[in-house]
Design a protein around this motif. Structure first.
Motif, mmCIF file in Angstrom:
data_model
loop_
_atom_site.group_PDB
_atom_site.id
_atom_site.type_symbol
_atom_site.label_atom_id
_atom_site.label_comp_id
_atom_site.label_asym_id
_atom_site.label_seq_id
_atom_site.Cartn_x
_atom_site.Cartn_y
_atom_site.Cartn_z
ATOM 1 N N ALA A 97 1.166 -0.875 -0.499
ATOM 2 C CA ALA A 97 0.149 0.020 -0.048
ATOM 3 C C ALA A 97 1.089 1.292 0.237
ATOM 4 O O ALA A 97 1.868 1.364 0.261
ATOM 5 N N TRP A 98 0.351 2.862 -0.308
ATOM 6 C CA TRP A 98 0.913 3.350 -0.191
ATOM 7 C C TRP A 98 0.102 4.568 0.343
ATOM 8 O O TRP A 98 -0.938 4.722 0.058
ATOM 9 N N ALA A 99 0.705 5.376 1.305
ATOM 10 C CA ALA A 99 0.144 6.694 1.913
ATOM 11 C C ALA A 99 0.859 8.127 1.901
ATOM 12 O O ALA A 99 1.825 7.806 1.255
ATOM 13 N N MET A 100 0.117 9.005 1.923
ATOM 14 C CA MET A 100 1.297 10.711 1.826
ATOM 15 C C MET A 100 1.423 10.556 3.480
ATOM 16 O O MET A 100 -0.037 10.422 4.241
ATOM 17 N N LEU A 101 2.579 10.873 3.257
ATOM 18 C CA LEU A 101 3.085 11.431 5.043
ATOM 19 C C LEU A 101 3.238 13.528 5.188
ATOM 20 O O LEU A 101 3.584 13.532 4.488
ATOM 21 N N ASP A 102 2.189 13.725 5.476
ATOM 22 C CA ASP A 102 2.334 15.342 5.966
ATOM 23 C C ASP A 102 1.842 15.853 4.575
ATOM 24 O O ASP A 102 2.536 16.846 3.981
ATOM 25 N N ASP A 103 0.846 14.768 3.219
ATOM 26 C CA ASP A 103 0.556 15.838 1.825
ATOM 27 C C ASP A 103 1.888 15.783 1.502
ATOM 28 O O ASP A 103 1.733 16.971 0.291
ATOM 29 N N GLU A 104 3.267 15.644 2.027
ATOM 30 C CA GLU A 104 4.970 15.646 1.419
ATOM 31 C C GLU A 104 4.839 14.426 0.645
ATOM 32 O O GLU A 104 5.310 14.502 -0.562
ATOM 33 N N VAL A 105 5.246 13.454 1.350
ATOM 34 C CA VAL A 105 5.839 12.329 0.522
ATOM 35 C C VAL A 105 5.247 11.024 0.816
ATOM 36 O O VAL A 105 3.872 10.511 1.607
ATOM 37 N N GLY B 134 -10.290 5.079 16.983
ATOM 38 C CA GLY B 134 -9.522 6.631 16.578
ATOM 39 C C GLY B 134 -9.971 7.782 16.322
ATOM 40 O O GLY B 134 -9.627 8.428 16.747
ATOM 41 N N GLY B 135 -10.997 8.051 16.148
ATOM 42 C CA GLY B 135 -12.012 9.014 16.068
ATOM 43 C C GLY B 135 -11.647 10.164 15.466
ATOM 44 O O GLY B 135 -11.372 10.015 13.694
ATOM 45 N N ASP B 136 -11.305 11.584 15.506
ATOM 46 C CA ASP B 136 -11.039 12.370 14.857
ATOM 47 C C ASP B 136 -9.736 12.707 14.193
ATOM 48 O O ASP B 136 -8.996 13.131 13.581
ATOM 49 N N ASP B 137 -9.197 11.968 15.083
ATOM 50 C CA ASP B 137 -7.199 11.628 14.386
ATOM 51 C C ASP B 137 -6.633 10.681 13.389
ATOM 52 O O ASP B 137 -5.493 10.525 13.766
ATOM 53 N N MET B 138 -7.841 10.353 12.733
ATOM 54 C CA MET B 138 -7.624 9.764 11.550
ATOM 55 C C MET B 138 -6.267 9.873 10.942
ATOM 56 O O MET B 138 -5.963 10.917 10.570
ATOM 57 N N GLY B 139 -5.749 8.799 10.741
ATOM 58 C CA GLY B 139 -3.920 9.314 10.024
ATOM 59 C C GLY B 139 -3.226 9.383 10.805
ATOM 60 O O GLY B 139 -1.952 9.399 10.409
ATOM 61 N N LEU B 140 -3.108 9.816 12.086
ATOM 62 C CA LEU B 140 -2.194 10.811 12.889
ATOM 63 C C LEU B 140 -1.281 9.384 13.560
ATOM 64 O O LEU B 140 -2.007 7.772 14.511
ATOM 65 N N ILE B 141 0.216 9.643 13.420
ATOM 66 C CA ILE B 141 0.764 8.843 13.915
ATOM 67 C C ILE B 141 0.571 9.290 15.672
ATOM 68 O O ILE B 141 1.272 10.368 15.932
ATOM 69 N N VAL B 142 0.369 7.934 15.845
ATOM 70 C CA VAL B 142 -0.645 8.306 17.521
ATOM 71 C C VAL B 142 0.722 7.172 18.180
ATOM 72 O O VAL B 142 0.986 7.808 19.778
ATOM 73 N N ALA B 143 1.940 6.053 17.933
ATOM 74 C CA ALA B 143 3.518 5.984 18.158
ATOM 75 C C ALA B 143 3.856 6.130 17.849
ATOM 76 O O ALA B 143 4.107 5.083 16.674
ATOM 77 N N GLN C 222 11.709 11.353 12.721
ATOM 78 C CA GLN C 222 10.924 12.266 12.950
ATOM 79 C C GLN C 222 9.398 11.604 13.520
ATOM 80 O O GLN C 222 8.741 12.646 12.285
ATOM 81 N N LEU C 223 8.846 10.622 13.638
ATOM 82 C CA LEU C 223 7.178 10.161 14.034
ATOM 83 C C LEU C 223 6.257 10.775 13.940
ATOM 84 O O LEU C 223 4.914 10.757 13.428
ATOM 85 N N LEU C 224 6.683 10.551 15.453
ATOM 86 C CA LEU C 224 5.401 10.799 15.745
ATOM 87 C C LEU C 224 4.808 11.934 16.173
ATOM 88 O O LEU C 224 5.025 12.905 16.042
ATOM 89 N N ALA C 225 3.395 11.453 16.320
ATOM 90 C CA ALA C 225 2.462 13.025 16.044
ATOM 91 C C ALA C 225 2.220 13.983 14.280
ATOM 92 O O ALA C 225 1.831 15.024 13.620
ATOM 93 N N VAL D 107 -0.825 4.417 13.676
ATOM 94 C CA VAL D 107 -1.729 4.987 13.123
ATOM 95 C C VAL D 107 -3.576 4.815 13.377
ATOM 96 O O VAL D 107 -3.504 3.540 13.024
ATOM 97 N N ALA D 108 -3.824 5.349 14.064
ATOM 98 C CA ALA D 108 -4.965 6.038 13.873
ATOM 99 C C ALA D 108 -5.850 5.771 13.090
ATOM 100 O O ALA D 108 -5.583 6.541 12.028
ATOM 101 N N THR D 109 -6.669 5.027 13.650
ATOM 102 C CA THR D 109 -8.263 4.462 11.868
ATOM 103 C C THR D 109 -9.615 4.595 13.196
ATOM 104 O O THR D 109 -9.987 4.639 13.447
ATOM 105 N N GLY D 110 -10.126 4.435 11.898
ATOM 106 C CA GLY D 110 -11.601 4.990 12.555
ATOM 107 C C GLY D 110 -11.799 3.812 13.343
ATOM 108 O O GLY D 110 -13.159 3.391 13.628
ATOM 109 N N ARG D 111 -11.494 2.620 12.909
ATOM 110 C CA ARG D 111 -11.657 1.582 14.076
ATOM 111 C C ARG D 111 -10.358 0.542 14.762
ATOM 112 O O ARG D 111 -10.646 -0.559 14.592
ATOM 113 N N GLY D 112 -9.691 1.409 15.358
ATOM 114 C CA GLY D 112 -8.649 1.323 15.862
ATOM 115 C C GLY D 112 -7.801 1.903 15.415
ATOM 116 O O GLY D 112 -7.204 2.921 14.940
#
Length: 84
Positions: A7-15, A30-39, A77-80, A47-52
Motif C-alpha cells: 500500500a502507499w500513503a501520503m505523509l504530511d501531504d508531502e511524501v 481513532g475518532g477524529d485523529d484518523m491518519g495521525l501517528i499516535v506511537a 521524527q514520526l510521532l504526531a 496510526v489511528a484509524t476509524g476502527r482502532g
C-alpha cells in the motif's frame, strides 16, 4: 516468486510512503485523529484509524530501501505526523 501486497500513503501531504507490512490492532476508536501517528517505536508505527490502530512494521521512503519500524524511527521524527 511470492507476491506481497503493498500500500502507499501520503505523509504530511508531502511524501509518498510505501507500506510493506502492517497489522490491525484493536484499540480504542481513532475518532477524529484518523491518519495521525499516535506511537512510534521499535515494535511499529501506530496510526489511528476509524476502527482502532494500524501498526506499520515495514515501510519505504521514495528512492530508499525497505526499512523496519525501528530503522524508520531512528532516522525520522514520526510521532504526531499525519498520513492522509
Amino acid at each position: 516468486m511470492t507476491w506481497m501486497p503493498i500500500a502507499w500513503a501520503m505523509l504530511d501531504d508531502e511524501v509518498s510512503v510505501r507500506i510493506h507490512e502492517a497489522e490491525s490492532l484493536d484499540w480504542a476508536d481513532g475518532g477524529d485523529d484518523m491518519g495521525l501517528i499516535v506511537a512510534a517505536n521499535a515494535e511499529g508505527i501506530d496510526v489511528a484509524t476509524g476502527r482502532g490502530v494500524l501498526r506499520i512494521h515495514r515501510l519505504q521512503w521514495p528512492g530508499g530501501r525497505i526499512l523496519t519500524a525501528a530503522e524508520a524511527n531512528a532516522g525520522h521524527q514520526l510521532l504526531a505526523r499525519q498520513f492522509g
